[in-house]
Design an enzyme around this catalytic site. Structure first.
Site, short mmCIF file in Angstrom:
data_model
loop_
_atom_site.label_atom_id
_atom_site.label_comp_id
_atom_site.label_asym_id
_atom_site.label_seq_id
_atom_site.Cartn_x
_atom_site.Cartn_y
_atom_site.Cartn_z
N SER A 45 6.62 5.28 6.34
CA SER A 45 6.18 5.81 5.04
C SER A 45 4.66 5.75 4.91
O SER A 45 4.03 6.73 4.51
CB SER A 45 6.79 5.00 3.89
OG SER A 45 8.19 5.08 3.92
N GLU A 66 6.68 -9.85 2.27
CA GLU A 66 5.26 -9.62 2.03
C GLU A 66 4.48 -10.91 1.80
O GLU A 66 3.29 -10.99 2.12
CB GLU A 66 5.07 -8.70 0.81
CG GLU A 66 5.61 -7.29 1.02
CD GLU A 66 7.12 -7.19 0.84
OE1 GLU A 66 7.74 -8.17 0.38
OE2 GLU A 66 7.69 -6.13 1.17
N PHE A 91 4.16 -3.58 -3.82
CA PHE A 91 4.48 -4.85 -3.18
C PHE A 91 3.20 -5.64 -2.88
O PHE A 91 3.14 -6.84 -3.11
CB PHE A 91 5.29 -4.61 -1.90
CG PHE A 91 6.53 -3.80 -2.15
CD1 PHE A 91 7.35 -4.12 -3.23
CD2 PHE A 91 6.87 -2.72 -1.36
CE1 PHE A 91 8.50 -3.37 -3.49
CE2 PHE A 91 8.01 -1.97 -1.62
CZ PHE A 91 8.82 -2.29 -2.69
#
Lengths: 334, 297
Positions: A45, A66, A91
C-alpha cells in the site's frame, strides 16, 4: 554511491505521492548506506515494497506491531543507522505514540516516520484509517518536525531533507494522484514556507495536497476579480512564522486550508502565530471536529468542506467579515 | 563459566559490591525523599554481575562502538543502575546524591541524553525490549559482534509491546540478544488474591513466564537472581545460544536485602525515613560482616 538516477517529475503531470515515496525511498537507500526501511505490513500500500524488492537487505519487515517498530527504529538509530518507519498515518501517529514520545522524540534519535494515507482520502477505508489529527498530535510533541508535502517534486525533496536532518521527522503523505505544481528547480528547506501565487486581496495559507485545491480556489476567486495570495506551508513545525505573518499582513485577511481537523493543525498553528505577531481576521477550512467515513474522494471533499469552492467561499466570507470587523474596530467597539 | 570457575574471592568481591550498591540506593532515595526501592533492590545483584563481569564495556569510553549494549526496560529501577555504574567508574559516587534533583544527569528514569553510558532512555514500561531488538538487528546488519542485554521486569512484561518485540526477535533469530527477566513477583498494586487486597499476598504479575517465552520462540534459562555466580553462569550460557534469542528468568525477591522491604509491595516506591534508613544500613553492615567472616583462613 551509484544508484538509480533520481526520477524527474514533470510540472502539471499527476503522480501518486505513495509511488513517489517508494521511488525516493529506494533512491535514499542507494545513496546513503545508513538508510534502512522498517515496514508495518503495508509495503504494497505505502509502496515501500519498491525497496523490499530491489534491496531486500535494507528492508526489515516488522509485522503488524507498530509500537515495536518504533522501538526497533530507535535502537537502530543509536548505532548510526537512519531507519524509516513506514505505515499509514493513522497508525504512525496513534498506535505508537508513546513510543515516539519516549524512545524517539525525547532522546531525539534519528528516526524518520512516513505516514501514508493521511487525511480523508484513504481509498474508501473509512474513519479507522483516516487520520484527521496527526498534524496536531505530532506537532505538539517536542523535538518532532512535521512536514506535509504538496506534490511529487516536494515529496522527493522533503524526504531528502528529512533524511539529511539529524533528528526525528514525520512526513505526512497521501495516497492518490495529484498534479505537480513545483518545477525541477524547486528547493525545499525544512521550516520554510513558499509563496505559490501572488495576490493582494486575501491570503490563503495551506499545507499538503490541500495547496493544490487552494490554487484552484485562487483561480475561482480570480474570475471574480479577487486576487488571492497563496502561501504553501509544507513544514507545519517548525512553522515559518515570518512568512506567515508577512503573508497575513500583505492582504489583512487570511484563510487556512488543510485536509485535517481545524483543531491543532495548520489553521491552529497560523492562528497562534498571528494572534501573537499580526492579529488578522481569518477563517479555517478543514475538518470540523469530526471523524470521516468510507466514500469516494470527491464526495468526501464535498461533504467535509475541503473543495476549492469551499476555500473560495471562506475567502469571500473573510473579506466581507474583515470589512465589518475593521469597521467595528474603527468605531472603537469590540 | 560456572560460579566455581569465577573463583570464591572474586565472588566475594562482587557480593561486597552488591551490598555497597544497596547502601547507595538506600542513601540516595533517602536523600531524594522519593523514588523506588523494591525493584532496584531486586535487580542489584544482577546489575553488579553485569557491570563487573558480564558486559563487554569500558567505563572510560561510554560511547565505544563495540561495547555490549544494556537497556533497563524496567526504568524505574534507575537508581540501582546509576549506583552500579558509579561503582564501576562511569560517574562519581557523590553524584548519586543528585538523583531526582533539578539539572541532575540522574533523572528519575534513565535519560540517555543526560548520562553517557546509558544506551537507551526508558521509563514508560514495556518499551525496552524493542530498542534492544533494534540494536541486535542493527549489529547483525553492520557486522558487529557486540551483544545486547535487556532487563525486563515482570510487571513491565504486562505491556503488549514486550511480546511484539519477543515475536520479532525470534522471527529474526536474534541470538545476539539476551533478555533478563527480573521475576520479583510484585508490581505497584497488582491483582488481589481470593482474600482480596487486605492480605499481603498478591497474584504474581506474570503467570507461567517460561511457557510464555518458549511459546514466543526464545530459549529459556532460569536462575536465582541473587546468586551472583549462578547468574553469571546463566549469562555465559546465554552467550552460547545459537539461532534464537535467549531469556534468563531470574527469580528474585522485591526489596531484597532489607528485611522489612522484602516481599512487601508497599516498598515499590516510598520515601524512607531516618529510622528506616538506619535500620537498613545496619542490616547491610551485618551482611558485610558475615561476608567477611566467611573468608577462609
Amino acid at each position: 554511491m551509484s544508484g538509480p538516477a533520481a526520477v524527474v517529475y514533470r510540472t502539471g503531470e499527476s503522480y501518486a505521492q505513495r509511488d513517489v515515496f517508494g521511488q525516493t525511498l529506494l533512491e535514499l537507500v542507494e545513496e546513503d548506506p545508513r538508510v534502512v526501511v522498517l515496514d508495518g505490513d503495508l509495503a504494497n500500500s505505502t509502496r515501500s515494497e519498491i525497496v523490499a524488492k530491489a534491496r531486500p537487505d535494507r528492508f526489515f519487515m516488522m509485522g503488524i506491531a507498530e509500537q515495536n517498530m518504533a522501538g526497533v527504529a530507535a535502537g537502530m538509530a543509536t548505532l548510526g543507522l537512519i531507519p524509516w518507519c513506514v505505515s499509514f498515518a493513522c497508525f504512525i501517529a496513534n498506535r505508537d505514540l508513546d513510543q515516539l514520545r519516549v524512545v524517539v522524540a525525547q532522546p531525539r534519535l534519528n528516526v524518520k516516520l512516513a505516514g501514508g494515507y493521511s487525511g480523508l482520502l484513504t481509498g474508501k477505508s473509512g474513519k479507522t484509517h483516516q487520520d484527521v489529527s496527526d498534524i496536531a498530535t505530532l506537532r505538539a510533541m517536542p523535538n518532532m518536525i512535521v512536514i506535509a508535502p504538496a506534490d511529487a517534486v516536494e515529496v522527493a525533496a522533503a524526504m531528502r531533507a528529512a533524511n539529511a536532518h539529524d533528528g526525528p521527522v514525520y512526513v505526512r503523505l497521501t495516497r492518490d494522484a495529484s498534479p505537480t505544481i513545483f518545477g525541477p528547480d524547486y528547493r525545499f528547506e525544512i521550516g520554510r514556507a513558499v509563496i505559490v501565487r501572488e495576490g493582494n486581496d486575501v491570503t490563503i495559507i495551506s499545507t499538503g495536497v490541500q495547496t493544490i485545491r487552494a490554487l484552484e480556489a485562487a483561480d475561482l476567486l480570480a474570475a471574480e476579480g479577487i486576487g488571492a495570495h497563496v502561501l504553501h506551508v509544507p513544514t507545519v513545525k517548525p512553522l515559518d512564522t515570518d512568512a506567515v505573518a508577512a503573508a497575513a499582513q500583505r492582504t489583512g485577511r487570511v484563510v487556512t486550508a488543510e485536509d485535517h481537523t481545524i483543531i491543532g493543525g495548520l489553521g491552529a498553528a497560523v492562528a497562534e502565530t498571528l494572534g501573537e505577531l499580526a492579529p488578522t481576521p481569518m477563517r479555517r477550512v478543514g475538518i470540523r471536529d469530526t471523524f470521516g467515513e468510507s466514500a469516494p474522494n470527491d464526495e468526501l471533499l464535498e461533504k467535509y468542506g475541503l473543495t476549492p469552492r469551499h476555500v473560495a467561499e471562506a475567502a469571500r466570507e473573510v473579506l466581507r467579515a474583515g470589512d465589518q470587523e475593521r469597521g467595528a474596530a474603527s468605531r472603537g467597539r469590540p | 563459566m560456572t560460579a566455581t570457575d569465577l573463583g570464591e574471592a572474586r565472588l566475594r568481591e562482587l557480593r561486597q559490591l552488591a551490598i555497597e550498591n544497596r547502601r547507595l540506593i538506600l542513601r540516595a532515595i533517602h536523600r531524594a525523599k522519593a523514588g523506588h526501592l523494591g525493584g532496584p533492590l531486586s535487580c542489584t545483584d544482577m546489575l553488579i554481575a553485569l557491570y563487573f563481569e558480564v558486559l563487554r564495556i569500558d567505563p572510560t569510553r561510554p560511547r565505544w562502538e563495540e561495547r555490549d549494549r544494556f537497556v533497563l526496560s524496567k526504568g524505574h529501577s534507575s537508581i540501582a543502575l546509576y549506583a552500579a555504574m558509579a561503582l564501576r567508574g562511569y560517574l562519581p559516587i557523590d553524584e548519586l546524591f543528585t538523583f531526582d534533583a533539578i539539572d541532575s544527569r540522574l533523572q528519575g528514569h534513565p535519560d540517555m541524553t543526560a548520562l553517557p553510558g546509558l544506551d537507551m532512555s526508558t521509563g514508560s514500561l514495556g518499551q525496552g525490549l524493542s530498542p534492544g531488538v533494534g540494536m541486535a538487528l542493527g549489529a547483525r546488519f553492520l557486522g558487529k559482534d557486540f551483544r545486547t542485554w535487556v532487563m525486563v521486569g515482570d510487571g513491565d512484561a504486562q505491556e503488549g509491546q514486550i511480546w511484539e518485540a519477543a515475536m520479532v526477535a525470534s522471527r529474526y533469530d536474534l541470538d545476539n540478544l539476551t533478555a533478563i527477566l527480573d521475576l520479583n513477583g510484585l508490581q505497584q498494586v497488582g491483582w488481589p488474591t481470593e482474600a482480596g487486597y487486605t492480605a499481603r499476598a498478591r497474584r504474581p504479575p506474570l503467570d507461567q513466564p517460561r511457557e510464555r517465552w518458549e511459546a514466543f520462540g526464545w530459549q529459556v534459562l532460569e536462575c536465582d537472581g541473587h546468586e551472583i555466580g549462578a547468574f553469571i553462569g546463566a549469562c555465559e550460557e546465554a552467550r552460547r545460544i545459537r539461532g534464537r534469542p535467549g531469556v534468563i528468568i531470574a527469580h528474585t525477591v522485591k526489596g531484597k536485602g532489607i528485611s522489612f522491604m522484602e516481599g512487601e509491595h508497599v516498598w515499590h516506591a516510598k520515601p524512607i525515613t531516618d529510622e528506616e534508613l538506619a535500620i537498613g544500613l545496619a542490616e547491610l553492615d551485618a551482611q558485610e560482616a558475615t561476608l567477611a567472616e566467611a573468608v577462609p583462613g
